[in-house]
Motif scaffolding. Structure first.
Motif, mmCIF file in Angstrom:
data_model
loop_
_atom_site.group_PDB
_atom_site.id
_atom_site.type_symbol
_atom_site.label_atom_id
_atom_site.label_comp_id
_atom_site.label_asym_id
_atom_site.label_seq_id
_atom_site.Cartn_x
_atom_site.Cartn_y
_atom_site.Cartn_z
ATOM 1 N N TYR A 181 -8.112 6.914 8.293
ATOM 2 C CA TYR A 181 -9.163 7.846 8.699
ATOM 3 C C TYR A 181 -10.493 7.602 7.990
ATOM 4 O O TYR A 181 -11.370 8.456 8.014
ATOM 5 C CB TYR A 181 -8.697 9.284 8.468
ATOM 6 C CG TYR A 181 -7.447 9.595 9.257
ATOM 7 C CD1 TYR A 181 -7.469 9.590 10.648
ATOM 8 C CD2 TYR A 181 -6.240 9.850 8.619
ATOM 9 C CE1 TYR A 181 -6.325 9.830 11.385
ATOM 10 C CE2 TYR A 181 -5.089 10.102 9.341
ATOM 11 C CZ TYR A 181 -5.138 10.088 10.729
ATOM 12 O OH TYR A 181 -3.997 10.325 11.455
ATOM 13 N N SER A 182 -10.651 6.418 7.408
ATOM 14 C CA SER A 182 -11.848 6.154 6.604
ATOM 15 C C SER A 182 -13.134 6.212 7.415
ATOM 16 O O SER A 182 -14.175 6.623 6.911
ATOM 17 C CB SER A 182 -11.728 4.788 5.919
ATOM 18 O OG SER A 182 -11.622 3.746 6.883
ATOM 19 N N ARG A 183 -13.087 5.838 8.704
ATOM 20 C CA ARG A 183 -14.310 5.855 9.516
ATOM 21 C C ARG A 183 -14.726 7.279 9.863
ATOM 22 O O ARG A 183 -15.865 7.504 10.271
ATOM 23 C CB ARG A 183 -14.116 5.042 10.803
ATOM 24 C CG ARG A 183 -13.909 3.549 10.567
ATOM 25 C CD ARG A 183 -15.083 2.913 9.820
ATOM 26 N NE ARG A 183 -14.963 1.466 9.770
ATOM 27 C CZ ARG A 183 -14.302 0.780 8.863
ATOM 28 N NH1 ARG A 183 -13.672 1.436 7.885
ATOM 29 N NH2 ARG A 183 -14.255 -0.533 8.897
ATOM 30 N N GLN A 184 -13.808 8.219 9.746
ATOM 31 C CA GLN A 184 -14.163 9.624 9.954
ATOM 32 C C GLN A 184 -14.606 10.272 8.649
ATOM 33 O O GLN A 184 -15.608 10.990 8.607
ATOM 34 C CB GLN A 184 -12.978 10.410 10.542
ATOM 35 C CG GLN A 184 -12.683 10.048 11.971
ATOM 36 C CD GLN A 184 -11.524 10.813 12.575
ATOM 37 O OE1 GLN A 184 -11.316 10.716 13.765
ATOM 38 N NE2 GLN A 184 -10.762 11.566 11.814
ATOM 39 N N MET A 235 0.838 -1.192 0.000
ATOM 40 C CA MET A 235 0.000 0.000 0.000
ATOM 41 C C MET A 235 0.877 1.247 0.000
ATOM 42 O O MET A 235 1.911 1.306 0.642
ATOM 43 C CB MET A 235 -0.893 0.018 1.241
ATOM 44 C CG MET A 235 -1.921 -1.081 1.277
ATOM 45 S SD MET A 235 -2.836 -1.091 2.827
ATOM 46 C CE MET A 235 -3.657 0.476 2.726
ATOM 47 N N THR A 236 0.442 2.240 -0.737
ATOM 48 C CA THR A 236 1.166 3.508 -0.735
ATOM 49 C C THR A 236 0.877 4.268 0.540
ATOM 50 O O THR A 236 -0.079 3.986 1.262
ATOM 51 C CB THR A 236 0.742 4.361 -1.940
ATOM 52 O OG1 THR A 236 -0.627 4.744 -1.776
ATOM 53 C CG2 THR A 236 0.916 3.596 -3.244
ATOM 54 N N ALA A 237 1.740 5.276 0.816
ATOM 55 C CA ALA A 237 1.518 6.101 2.003
ATOM 56 C C ALA A 237 0.166 6.783 1.943
ATOM 57 O O ALA A 237 -0.525 6.930 2.949
ATOM 58 C CB ALA A 237 2.638 7.122 2.137
ATOM 59 N N ASN A 238 -0.230 7.223 0.747
ATOM 60 C CA ASN A 238 -1.525 7.888 0.590
ATOM 61 C C ASN A 238 -2.668 6.935 0.897
ATOM 62 O O ASN A 238 -3.654 7.310 1.533
ATOM 63 C CB ASN A 238 -1.660 8.432 -0.833
ATOM 64 C CG ASN A 238 -2.926 9.243 -1.017
ATOM 65 O OD1 ASN A 238 -3.128 10.248 -0.348
ATOM 66 N ND2 ASN A 238 -3.796 8.786 -1.907
ATOM 67 N N ASN A 239 -2.542 5.675 0.449
ATOM 68 C CA ASN A 239 -3.575 4.688 0.741
ATOM 69 C C ASN A 239 -3.643 4.375 2.227
ATOM 70 O O ASN A 239 -4.718 4.161 2.783
ATOM 71 C CB ASN A 239 -3.322 3.404 -0.052
ATOM 72 C CG ASN A 239 -3.658 3.554 -1.525
ATOM 73 O OD1 ASN A 239 -4.441 4.423 -1.897
ATOM 74 N ND2 ASN A 239 -3.066 2.719 -2.352
ATOM 75 N N ASP A 240 -2.481 4.336 2.878
ATOM 76 C CA ASP A 240 -2.456 4.124 4.322
ATOM 77 C C ASP A 240 -3.219 5.238 5.033
ATOM 78 O O ASP A 240 -3.995 4.991 5.955
ATOM 79 C CB ASP A 240 -1.009 4.112 4.828
ATOM 80 C CG ASP A 240 -0.291 2.814 4.473
ATOM 81 O OD1 ASP A 240 -0.978 1.837 4.143
ATOM 82 O OD2 ASP A 240 0.945 2.796 4.530
#
Length: 237
Positions: A11-14, A1-6
């Motif tokens: 923070y996906s739940r926010q 995974m890229t840093a951006n994907n990480d």
């Protein structure tokens, strides 16, 4: 995974929350918060703001960890006893997330340094346990134009409010008897460990709301809760 994907996954739940989204997350990342007091209240506040992705967090506290702290101050372990709280707290928080940066203020907040330190931050959170420091925070935030979130606990009770935000309400509006309160003798009172966890979580929530502009803050209101009866009251002032 890229840093951006990480970052996106972290923070996906926010960011999936209505009204929050990527814009809210970026506001948190660009913000700075000063937590004054790294005890029972400061521990959950620092934990949740670190997890939420606040960009920079300052922690001000002159104390060292004691064994009696461990019943409620969840940032510390038995191995930390005798060590500075700011040092131990930041070490634990850095292990939780590499996103925020941290600054320790091991001298705490004093009349000599309060404005100098507070003006560096966007928002201040009061996690202290005495009236003189609260009035100092109130005066300094007013002079520096900074909003602040206040919390207090004791036994089974807790309270939260917001000051110097959009309405410019002051702590002195809620507690005008400065001399009387500041001259009260200091005494140690008991508190069940879960109380600062509850109030600290509310403090963190108010901070996130103010930073991102979502919801309504507690400015002009005092939220109180009694965990023995689970009665809550919101008083207007």
């Amino acid at each position: 995974m890229t840093a951006n994907n990480d970052f996106t996954e972290r923070y996906s739940r926010q960011t999936m929350l209505p009204g929050f989204g990527e814009e809210g997350q970026q506001k948190l990342l660009a913000s700075s918060v000063l937590i004054i007091g790294a005890g029972g209240l400061g521990a959950p506040v620092a934990t949740y703001l670190t997890g939420a992705g606040v960009g920079h967090i300052g922690i001000a506290d002159p104390d060292t960890v004691s064994l009696s702290n461990l019943q409620r101050q969840t940032l510390y372990s038995e191995q930390d006893v005798g060590k500075p709280k700011t040092e131990c707290a930041i070490k634990r928080l850095e292990a939780m997330s590499s996103v925020p940066s941290f600054t320790a203020h091991p001298q705490g907040i004093t009349p000599q340094n309060a404005q100098e330190i507070i003006r560096r931050y966007d928002l201040v959170i009061d996690c202290t346990d005495n009236f003189p420091t609260r009035y100092l925070i109130d005066d300094s935030c007013a002079k520096c134009g900074k909003p602040w979130v206040h919390g207090a606990i004791g036994e089974f009770h807790g309270q939260v409010s917001v000051f110097n935000h959009r309405q410019h309400r002051r702590y002195t509006d809620l507690y005008p008897d400065r001399d009387t309160l500041c001259n009260l003798p200091r005494r140690t009172t008991g508190v069940i460990g879960a109380v600062p966890g509850v109030i600290g979580s509310i403090l963190a929530s108010e901070a996130i709301k103010i930073i991102t502009g979502i919801g309504e803050s507690l400015e002009g209101h005092l939220f109180t809760i009694d965990l023995l009866t689970m009665q809550t009251v919101i008083l207007d002032f």
